[in-house]
Write a protein that holds these residues in place. Structure first.
Motif, PDB file in Angstrom:
ATOM      1  N   ASN A  12     -27.584  35.907 -45.499  1.00 29.99           N
ATOM      2  CA  ASN A  12     -28.121  34.851 -44.636  1.00 29.99           C
ATOM      3  C   ASN A  12     -29.559  35.169 -44.240  1.00 29.99           C
ATOM      4  O   ASN A  12     -29.939  36.341 -44.153  1.00 29.99           O
ATOM      5  CB  ASN A  12     -27.263  34.705 -43.380  1.00 29.99           C
ATOM      6  CG  ASN A  12     -25.832  34.331 -43.698  1.00 29.99           C
ATOM      7  OD1 ASN A  12     -25.576  33.579 -44.648  1.00 29.99           O
ATOM      8  ND2 ASN A  12     -24.887  34.842 -42.923  1.00 29.99           N
TER       9      ASN A  12
ATOM     10  N   THR B 133     -23.214  35.848 -39.014  1.00 35.05           N
ATOM     11  CA  THR B 133     -23.180  36.938 -39.995  1.00 35.05           C
ATOM     12  C   THR B 133     -22.179  38.008 -39.589  1.00 35.05           C
ATOM     13  O   THR B 133     -21.343  38.446 -40.390  1.00 35.05           O
ATOM     14  CB  THR B 133     -24.579  37.549 -40.148  1.00 35.05           C
ATOM     15  OG1 THR B 133     -25.482  36.547 -40.649  1.00 35.05           O
ATOM     16  CG2 THR B 133     -24.575  38.744 -41.081  1.00 35.05           C
TER      17      THR B 133
ATOM     18  N   CYS C   9     -20.890  40.226 -45.873  1.00 35.43           N
ATOM     19  CA  CYS C   9     -21.809  39.261 -45.259  1.00 35.43           C
ATOM     20  C   CYS C   9     -22.869  40.002 -44.463  1.00 35.43           C
ATOM     21  O   CYS C   9     -22.549  40.704 -43.494  1.00 35.43           O
ATOM     22  CB  CYS C   9     -21.043  38.288 -44.357  1.00 35.43           C
ATOM     23  SG  CYS C   9     -22.072  36.981 -43.653  1.00 35.43           S
TER      24      CYS C   9
ATOM     25  N   ALA D 172     -27.387  39.812 -43.328  1.00 36.82           N
ATOM     26  CA  ALA D 172     -28.532  38.916 -43.146  1.00 36.82           C
ATOM     27  C   ALA D 172     -29.829  39.685 -43.300  1.00 36.82           C
ATOM     28  O   ALA D 172     -29.889  40.895 -43.056  1.00 36.82           O
ATOM     29  CB  ALA D 172     -28.484  38.245 -41.778  1.00 36.82           C
TER      30      ALA D 172
END
Length: 258
Positions: free
Chosen positions: A148, A175, A189, A191
């Motif tokens: 992200n 996130t 996940c 960022a």
């Protein structure tokens, strides 16, 4: 290039211009099959569209029109990627729009549009991609990776940009939440949080007062380039980023350290 993404399938939202374009190009040069999901092929800073640019270099890239604030368009991009390639290995949630108003000048329409694209778009694309990822066979320990795009202005105040800063703060939280909820299913996940990146776009972003402000806040002796963010995104999308999830990687020239 080192083929760190050889054979991987990657969707990059907002990949027609700026940081997204740099990420799409870096991923393709590292062997990924890239889908650029954007509302337009036009390159905001000028130049050949991303798909045409990369295909001319013998790289695999396809453009698909997508407004990430629209649920059905997010679902369609993911479904097409799975139908064509059989899986999705990486989703980069880069699509975003800027705003430049403080609280008392921010209309409800501006607030809702910025959050719809920046935050809801990240939610919709992540949900669609993770639905597909949890059903596919893992590569090693990982079924899929999300990268992200947050911002240092989701960590500290974004001067005169309430809606934008709020949206980026939400992305940092999203996130961590997705990372915690889906680690057990092999979903990673993370960022990237860029500092001031000079992408070639015009307008408020390059007004002298904001450039002076950014230079004063950045210890490194230059401001950022899209390629700086692309390198960080590549790391998080690759197998080099192991046992690392739920993190926000600052790519800000030391902005948040000072």
């Amino acid at each position: 290039m080192t083929d760190r993404l050889s054979g991987r399938v990657a969707i990059v939202t907002g990949g027609s211009s700026g940081i997204g374009r740099a990420i799409a190009a870096r991923f393709a040069r590292e062997g990924a099959r890239v889908i650029v999901a954007d509302t337009t092929e036009e390159v905001r800073e000028g130049g050949v569209p991303t798909e045409a640019l990369l295909r001319a270099q013998g790289l695999e890239c396809r453009f698909r029109r997508c407004d990430v604030s629209r649920e059905e368009e997010c679902e369609a991009v993911v479904a097409e990627a799975v139908a064509r390639h059989g899986r999705i290995d990486v989703l980069v949630n880069n699509a975003a729009i800027a705003s430049g108003t403080p609280l008392l000048d921010c209309t409800r329409e501006e607030w809702e549009r910025v959050l719809a694209v920046n935050l809801t778009g990240t939610f919709l694309m992540s949900r669609a991609a993770v639905r597909a990822m949890v059903l596919q066979d893992p590569r090693g320990e990982v079924r899929g990776r999300l990268v992200n795009l947050a911002s240092q202005h989701g960590m500290v105040a974004a001067p005169e940009a309430l809606a934008y800063g709020t949206s980026k703060a939400g992305i940092a939280y999203l996130t961590r939440q997705v990372a915690a909820d889906y680690a057990g299913q092999g979903i990673v996940c993370n960022a990237v949080a860029p500092g001031k990146i000079l992408t070639g776009k015009t307008g408020r972003a390059v007004e002298p007062r904001w450039l002076d402000y950014s230079r004063a806040r950045t210890p490194w002796p230059r401001l950022g380039r899209p390629e700086d963010v692309a390198g960080a995104a590549l790391f998080l999308a690759s197998d080099d980023a192991s046992f690392l999830t739920g993190e926000v990687l600052m790519v800000d020239g030391g902005w948040m350290a000072a």
